[in-house]
Design a protein around this motif. Structure first.
Motif, mmCIF file in Angstrom:
data_model
loop_
_atom_site.group_PDB
_atom_site.id
_atom_site.type_symbol
_atom_site.label_atom_id
_atom_site.label_comp_id
_atom_site.label_asym_id
_atom_site.label_seq_id
_atom_site.Cartn_x
_atom_site.Cartn_y
_atom_site.Cartn_z
ATOM 1 N N UNK A 1 3.272 40.216 54.973
ATOM 2 C CA UNK A 1 3.140 41.473 55.712
ATOM 3 C C UNK A 1 3.914 41.425 57.020
ATOM 4 N N UNK A 2 3.936 40.258 57.666
ATOM 5 C CA UNK A 2 4.683 40.133 58.918
ATOM 6 C C UNK A 2 6.186 40.236 58.682
ATOM 7 N N UNK A 3 6.663 39.652 57.581
ATOM 8 C CA UNK A 3 8.091 39.785 57.238
ATOM 9 C C UNK A 3 8.442 41.263 57.038
ATOM 10 N N UNK A 4 7.594 41.964 56.280
ATOM 11 C CA UNK A 4 7.852 43.387 56.050
ATOM 12 C C UNK A 4 7.752 44.181 57.338
ATOM 13 N N UNK A 5 6.867 43.756 58.242
ATOM 14 C CA UNK A 5 6.739 44.459 59.511
ATOM 15 C C UNK A 5 8.002 44.304 60.344
ATOM 16 N N UNK A 6 8.591 43.118 60.373
ATOM 17 C CA UNK A 6 9.847 42.917 61.099
ATOM 18 C C UNK A 6 10.923 43.835 60.521
ATOM 19 N N UNK A 7 10.965 43.951 59.207
ATOM 20 C CA UNK A 7 11.928 44.848 58.563
ATOM 21 C C UNK A 7 11.665 46.300 58.956
ATOM 22 N N UNK B 1 0.531 56.527 67.654
ATOM 23 C CA UNK B 1 -0.145 55.322 68.138
ATOM 24 C C UNK B 1 -1.331 54.936 67.266
ATOM 25 N N UNK B 2 -1.981 55.941 66.668
ATOM 26 C CA UNK B 2 -3.171 55.652 65.855
ATOM 27 C C UNK B 2 -2.818 55.208 64.446
ATOM 28 N N UNK B 3 -1.542 55.326 64.063
ATOM 29 C CA UNK B 3 -1.148 55.025 62.685
ATOM 30 C C UNK B 3 -0.740 53.553 62.574
ATOM 31 N N UNK B 4 -1.729 52.681 62.517
ATOM 32 C CA UNK B 4 -1.449 51.238 62.456
ATOM 33 C C UNK B 4 -0.990 50.789 61.076
ATOM 34 N N UNK B 5 -0.947 51.713 60.122
ATOM 35 C CA UNK B 5 -0.383 51.358 58.807
ATOM 36 C C UNK B 5 1.132 51.194 58.906
ATOM 37 N N UNK B 6 1.760 51.860 59.889
ATOM 38 C CA UNK B 6 3.201 51.761 60.086
ATOM 39 C C UNK B 6 3.564 50.420 60.720
ATOM 40 N N UNK B 7 4.558 49.741 60.114
ATOM 41 C CA UNK B 7 4.933 48.432 60.632
ATOM 42 C C UNK B 7 5.446 48.488 62.060
ATOM 43 N N UNK B 8 6.115 49.602 62.440
ATOM 44 C CA UNK B 8 6.677 49.716 63.782
ATOM 45 C C UNK B 8 5.717 50.402 64.750
ATOM 46 N N UNK B 9 4.467 50.555 64.345
ATOM 47 C CA UNK B 9 3.462 51.109 65.246
ATOM 48 C C UNK B 9 3.398 50.254 66.512
ATOM 49 N N UNK B 10 3.258 50.902 67.678
ATOM 50 C CA UNK B 10 3.327 50.165 68.941
ATOM 51 C C UNK B 10 2.235 49.117 69.061
ATOM 52 N N UNK B 11 0.989 49.460 68.724
ATOM 53 C CA UNK B 11 -0.096 48.487 68.856
ATOM 54 C C UNK B 11 0.067 47.345 67.857
ATOM 55 N N UNK B 12 0.485 47.705 66.647
ATOM 56 C CA UNK B 12 0.674 46.649 65.644
ATOM 57 C C UNK B 12 1.807 45.714 66.054
ATOM 58 N N UNK B 13 2.857 46.280 66.673
ATOM 59 C CA UNK B 13 3.961 45.445 67.138
ATOM 60 C C UNK B 13 3.540 44.586 68.313
#
Length: 404
Positions: free
Chosen positions: A343-349, A365-377
């Motif tokens: 999941x982290x590899x896909x998040x970097x992508x 900001x609330x959409x943590x399903x998105x890999x480039x979401x600010x909080x998730x990043x």
């Protein structure tokens, strides 16, 4: 009305033409044009022509002598017309006369300005009646991020509304209105966030303004100020005269700090130029359609885009970026080892894709399903960066780190 509306009427019955008065300037222009023409060389309008009448007594154009001839396309000529009678005959045909006057005298020169303004109302493909009926409602055309609306007054004069396409339908009094086309120089400097726009054809033009009532020459000037040289190059392409400078010949001209770009062409093929074009010359980054290739004999492998106006050579933004990438690509590659979950590899992508496509602001900001979401990043950074800011704790130059 959409841009195809003017052409639609030509397929069926002739549309109802708005009432048009013949202005004195237009009639005077006809007389001036006839004064310089031989009687056997009529001045032609759509559906008829007028000429000096060689068989009339007295001086040509004399009101009493009857010095003019009207040649309808579908009837017998009317000869011996006085100036007053000619004026009445032309007033009955005011749309055709004012159409001639608008382009021959107001717009003038046969060049990019005239071609562009005629293209706006499909003047080379639709009849005067069809166009005037459409102009009465407003003919809309897109040019980059602009929406240009052409209309006609009751004297056959062309007027143009130029604005950002996002402001289509917004009342003029809700926008910042301008009447000097050179005011557009300030409007194109910064995007909606106030950031400087180094590339005037980037799809980042801010809205909120309008030029609501421009004449033909000023409308052309406004468009060329917002998108410099786009009309000129569009016209050259239509005339088969677009002079294209490809990558190699453009880079060969570089000198000084930009001369380093030429080192990229020394026996390494042109894969790097594909990367540059894919990065800079996509529709999402520039509204031009790239017509330059690697050289005369070698096309690039990436699409040039679908823009209305062509790009004839690598621009200064491309050259500047290529200079930086030339230096970066001169570095020797190294092998780094990171441990990432799938999941982290896909998040970097996802992060790289979102930044490259300019979608960061679209991710909530609330959409943590998105890999480039600010909080998730931020979570990924908190987990994987060490105190020195190294990703996964691995320094950029491990050898130097070991020596320290």
């Amino acid at each position: 009305m959409n841009e195809a509306a003017a052409a639609d009427g030509a397929e069926g019955t002739e549309p109802e033409v708005p009432e048009i008065d013949l202005p004195g300037d237009a009639f005077d222009a006809v007389l001036d044009a006839l004064a310089d023409r031989d009687p056997d060389d009529p001045l032609r309008f759509e559906g008829f022509g007028v000429a000096r009448d060689a068989g009339a007594d007295g001086e040509d154009g004399d009101d009493a002598a009857g010095g003019y001839r009207l040649d309808p396309a579908d009837g017998d000529p009317r000869t011996g017309l006085t100036e007053r009678e000619l004026h009445a005959a032309l007033a009955d045909r005011a749309p055709a006369v004012t159409d001639w006057y608008a382009f021959e005298r107001v717009v003038g020169e046969f060049g990019p300005r005239r071609a562009f303004l005629r293209w706006l109302e499909d003047a080379d493909g639709a009849t005067v009646a069809t166009r005037y009926a459409a102009l009465a409602e407003g003919i809309e055309r897109a040019w980059g991020e602009l929406k240009i609306t052409a209309t006609v007054t009751d004297r056959g004069e062309r007027r143009y509304d130029v604005r950002h396409a996002d402001d289509a339908g917004v009342p003029v009094d809700e926008l910042d209105a301008y009447d000097d086309p050179l005011d557009a120089r300030d409007l194109v400097k910064r995007d909606a966030k106030g950031r400087y726009r180094p590339l005037k054809t980037a799809p980042s033009l801010a809205g909120g303004w309008v030029f609501p009532d421009l004449g033909p020459r000023d409308a052309y000037e406004a468009v060329e100020t917002i998108y410099p040289a786009t009309v000129a190059n569009w016209h050259r392409e239509r005339e088969g005269e677009l002079d294209v400078n490809h990558w190699r010949e453009t880079m060969a001209r570089q000198s000084g700090i930009y001369g380093v770009v030429k080192t990229w062409d020394r026996g390494e093929g042109y894969e790097h130029v594909n990367w540059v074009a894919e990065a800079c010359c996509d529709d999402s980054q520039c509204l031009k359609r790239r017509e330059w290739e690697y050289d005369d004999d070698t096309d690039l492998d990436v699409d040039g885009g679908d823009g209305a106006f062509p790009c004839r050579e690598p621009c200064s933004v491309v050259v500047s970026a290529a200079r930086k990438w030339t230096r970066l690509e001169s570095e020797q590659p190294r092998t780094y080892e990171f441990e990432l979950t799938p999941s982290e590899k896909e998040q970097v992508e996802d992060i790289i894709d979102a930044v490259a496509d300019g979608r960061i602001d679209e991710i909530r900001e609330a959409d943590t399903k998105e890999g480039a979401n600010r909080y998730r990043t931020r979570f990924l950074r908190a987990k994987l960066f060490d105190d020195e800011g190294n990703f996964a704790g691995v320094p950029t130059d491990p050898d130097e780190d070991d020596e320290g």
